[in-house]
Motif scaffolding. Structure first.
Motif, PDB file in Angstrom:
ATOM      1  N   ILE A 171       0.856  -1.182   0.000  1.00  0.00           N
ATOM      2  CA  ILE A 171       0.000   0.000   0.000  1.00  0.00           C
ATOM      3  C   ILE A 171       0.899   1.241   0.000  1.00  0.00           C
ATOM      4  N   GLU A 172       0.647   2.145  -0.939  1.00  0.00           N
ATOM      5  CA  GLU A 172       1.463   3.361  -1.011  1.00  0.00           C
ATOM      6  C   GLU A 172       1.190   4.247   0.207  1.00  0.00           C
ATOM      7  N   MET A 173       2.274   4.693   0.852  1.00  0.00           N
ATOM      8  CA  MET A 173       2.173   5.482   2.065  1.00  0.00           C
ATOM      9  C   MET A 173       3.089   6.694   1.971  1.00  0.00           C
ATOM     10  N   TYR A 174       2.684   7.759   2.655  1.00  0.00           N
ATOM     11  CA  TYR A 174       3.533   8.939   2.743  1.00  0.00           C
ATOM     12  C   TYR A 174       4.723   8.689   3.674  1.00  0.00           C
ATOM     13  N   ASP A 175       4.495   7.948   4.728  1.00  0.00           N
ATOM     14  CA  ASP A 175       5.547   7.674   5.709  1.00  0.00           C
ATOM     15  C   ASP A 175       5.076   6.530   6.595  1.00  0.00           C
ATOM     16  N   MET A 176       6.024   5.892   7.269  1.00  0.00           N
ATOM     17  CA  MET A 176       5.701   4.867   8.246  1.00  0.00           C
ATOM     18  C   MET A 176       5.181   5.520   9.530  1.00  0.00           C
ATOM     19  N   VAL A 177       4.378   4.780  10.260  1.00  0.00           N
ATOM     20  CA  VAL A 177       3.849   5.234  11.540  1.00  0.00           C
ATOM     21  C   VAL A 177       4.507   4.410  12.647  1.00  0.00           C
ATOM     22  N   VAL A 178       5.182   5.092  13.547  1.00  0.00           N
ATOM     23  CA  VAL A 178       5.845   4.458  14.684  1.00  0.00           C
ATOM     24  C   VAL A 178       5.181   4.974  15.955  1.00  0.00           C
ATOM     25  N   ALA A 179       4.961   4.101  16.911  1.00  0.00           N
ATOM     26  CA  ALA A 179       4.273   4.487  18.144  1.00  0.00           C
ATOM     27  C   ALA A 179       5.113   4.105  19.355  1.00  0.00           C
ATOM     28  N   CYS A 180       4.937   4.883  20.413  1.00  0.00           N
ATOM     29  CA  CYS A 180       5.643   4.637  21.673  1.00  0.00           C
ATOM     30  C   CYS A 180       4.777   5.154  22.817  1.00  0.00           C
ATOM     31  N   SER A 181       4.907   4.518  23.968  1.00  0.00           N
ATOM     32  CA  SER A 181       4.129   4.891  25.151  1.00  0.00           C
ATOM     33  C   SER A 181       5.066   5.301  26.283  1.00  0.00           C
ATOM     34  N   VAL A 182       4.584   6.227  27.107  1.00  0.00           N
ATOM     35  CA  VAL A 182       5.346   6.720  28.259  1.00  0.00           C
ATOM     36  C   VAL A 182       4.394   6.819  29.441  1.00  0.00           C
ATOM     37  N   LYS A 183       4.848   6.365  30.603  1.00  0.00           N
ATOM     38  CA  LYS A 183       4.078   6.444  31.839  1.00  0.00           C
ATOM     39  C   LYS A 183       4.720   7.464  32.757  1.00  0.00           C
ATOM     40  N   HIS A 184       3.907   8.373  33.302  1.00  0.00           N
ATOM     41  CA  HIS A 184       4.398   9.369  34.264  1.00  0.00           C
ATOM     42  C   HIS A 184       3.715   9.129  35.598  1.00  0.00           C
ATOM     43  N   TYR A 185       4.542   8.986  36.637  1.00  0.00           N
ATOM     44  CA  TYR A 185       3.998   8.764  37.971  1.00  0.00           C
ATOM     45  C   TYR A 185       4.985   9.279  39.007  1.00  0.00           C
ATOM     46  N   CYS A 186       4.538  10.213  39.820  1.00  0.00           N
ATOM     47  CA  CYS A 186       5.303  10.694  40.967  1.00  0.00           C
ATOM     48  C   CYS A 186       6.712  11.117  40.538  1.00  0.00           C
ATOM     49  N   LYS A 187       6.804  12.068  39.614  1.00  0.00           N
ATOM     50  CA  LYS A 187       8.056  12.642  39.132  1.00  0.00           C
ATOM     51  C   LYS A 187       8.933  11.637  38.391  1.00  0.00           C
ATOM     52  N   SER A 188       8.371  10.484  38.020  1.00  0.00           N
ATOM     53  CA  SER A 188       9.114   9.461  37.285  1.00  0.00           C
ATOM     54  C   SER A 188       8.468   9.274  35.917  1.00  0.00           C
ATOM     55  N   THR A 189       9.273   9.306  34.872  1.00  0.00           N
ATOM     56  CA  THR A 189       8.805   9.094  33.509  1.00  0.00           C
ATOM     57  C   THR A 189       9.401   7.787  33.016  1.00  0.00           C
ATOM     58  N   LEU A 190       8.548   6.813  32.735  1.00  0.00           N
ATOM     59  CA  LEU A 190       8.967   5.468  32.357  1.00  0.00           C
ATOM     60  C   LEU A 190       8.654   5.240  30.889  1.00  0.00           C
ATOM     61  N   MET A 191       9.686   4.958  30.109  1.00  0.00           N
ATOM     62  CA  MET A 191       9.530   4.670  28.692  1.00  0.00           C
ATOM     63  C   MET A 191       9.075   3.232  28.493  1.00  0.00           C
ATOM     64  N   ASP A 192       8.130   3.037  27.562  1.00  0.00           N
ATOM     65  CA  ASP A 192       7.641   1.706  27.198  1.00  0.00           C
ATOM     66  C   ASP A 192       7.232   0.926  28.445  1.00  0.00           C
ATOM     67  N   PRO A 193       6.199   1.360  29.161  1.00  0.00           N
ATOM     68  CA  PRO A 193       5.844   0.722  30.434  1.00  0.00           C
ATOM     69  C   PRO A 193       5.280  -0.686  30.243  1.00  0.00           C
ATOM     70  N   SER A 194       5.504  -1.515  31.221  1.00  0.00           N
ATOM     71  CA  SER A 194       4.919  -2.850  31.243  1.00  0.00           C
ATOM     72  C   SER A 194       3.517  -2.773  31.853  1.00  0.00           C
ATOM     73  N   ALA A 195       2.852  -3.926  31.930  1.00  0.00           N
ATOM     74  CA  ALA A 195       1.483  -3.935  32.452  1.00  0.00           C
ATOM     75  C   ALA A 195       1.455  -3.533  33.921  1.00  0.00           C
ATOM     76  N   SER A 196       2.427  -3.984  34.705  1.00  0.00           N
ATOM     77  CA  SER A 196       2.461  -3.622  36.114  1.00  0.00           C
ATOM     78  C   SER A 196       2.753  -2.143  36.301  1.00  0.00           C
ATOM     79  N   GLU A 197       3.545  -1.551  35.401  1.00  0.00           N
ATOM     80  CA  GLU A 197       3.858  -0.125  35.495  1.00  0.00           C
ATOM     81  C   GLU A 197       2.700   0.734  34.992  1.00  0.00           C
ATOM     82  N   GLU A 198       1.900   0.218  34.066  1.00  0.00           N
ATOM     83  CA  GLU A 198       0.739   0.973  33.602  1.00  0.00           C
ATOM     84  C   GLU A 198      -0.337   1.084  34.670  1.00  0.00           C
ATOM     85  N   SER A 199      -0.426   0.100  35.546  1.00  0.00           N
ATOM     86  CA  SER A 199      -1.427   0.148  36.607  1.00  0.00           C
ATOM     87  C   SER A 199      -1.031   1.179  37.650  1.00  0.00           C
TER      88      SER A 199
END
Length: 288
Positions: A171-199
């Protein structure tokens, strides 16, 4: 009064096994040496594995692993609209997101729930700007994403996997789509959180008066070549400054994932070219 002799009576006091598991889970995000519970640093992404062409009968397909988060995507089309569909000079995307019934700790239903329908809409909104819809008028492309195992960041894995499958389908595309998640909790920023960190976990030693005012999860879909954000989902309460900081962290994570996507597509193209060359060589031998 008749007695049901076929029924096996259980104990008077019973507890669901998940209650025991939740009571025994850790209540802190970091170990004593400053690393997370899985050994990563706060800005580290989990090991990833990607592969295209895993479903033979689909036009394009992809599979992604982010440690224990696994997702698979199949793309069908372009194909004509149904007879009852409205006419459209541009192409159309349809997206369906589904958790496998065995993918989560609590068993999922066969039919889509509210969360899966919301993720399907986010997939559609994030992938549509990257696709050249005018290239296939009066036709549609169907995208089906299934999460086989959910250990956090399932939406970001689905977005990346869907983009890979679209590219694998040609399929012709303008660009690829890349996604990433970040969790912020109590002055801590966690890249690519796991299920336990998302809770909602509280760091060890946090009193009720010191509970954090800002906590949330941010998932960003990013197009690296165009430097655009086609989609974003935020949950929780965070200030504008915190949200900006998390967006920068997500974009940085997407830029780190992008080279792996390029390598995966290159391997897929090389594999297809080898298959074509072998087929052509066999045809030439038969003719000669």
């Amino acid at each position: 009064m008749p007695v049901d002799r076929m029924r096996i009576c259980g104990p008077e006091e019973t507890r669901h096994p998940l209650v025991l598991e939740l009571c025994g889970r850790p209540v802190r995000l970091f170990q004593d040496d400053g690393t997370r519970l899985d050994g990563r640093s706060a800005d580290q992404i989990r090991p990833m594995f990607m592969k295209c062409g895993v479903i033979s009968h689909a036009q394009g397909s992809a599979y992604i692993e982010m440690d224990r988060t696994k997702a698979i995507c199949a793309v069908y089309g372009p194909r004509e609209f149904g007879k009852r569909e409205d006419f459209s000079i541009k192409g159309r995307l349809t997206c369906e997101f589904k958790f496998a019934t065995f993918s989560c700790k609590i068993r999922r239903q066969q039919q889509q729930d509210a969360e899966e329908k919301e993720f399907s809409q986010i997939l559609l909104q994030s992938l549509s700007p990257a696709v050249c819809l005018h290239k296939f008028p009066k036709a549609q492309v169907d995208i089906y994403v299934m999460v086989l195992e959910n250990d956090g960041s399932a939406l970001s894995a689905a977005l990346t996997c869907g983009s890979l499958a679209l590219a694998d389908a040609g399929i012709e595309m303008y660009d690829m789509v890349v996604a990433c998640s970040v969790k912020h909790y109590c002055k801590s920023t966690l890249m690519d959180p796991s299920a336990s960190e998302e809770s909602e976990l509280e760091p060890e030693g946090t009193s009720t008066e010191e509970k954090p005012a800002e906590t949330g999860l941010l998932t960003v879909a990013y197009m690296p070549s165009l430097n655009q954000l086609p989609g974003m989902l935020q949950t929780g309460e965070m200030s504008i400054a915190t949200t900006k900081q998390m967006m920068k962290a997500c974009i940085d994570g997407c830029n780190r994932i992008y080279p792996l996507i390029q390598q995966t597509l290159m391997k897929s193209v090389e594999r297809k070219l080898k298959a074509v060359n072998l087929y052509n060589a066999d045809q030439e031998e038969k003719v000669s």
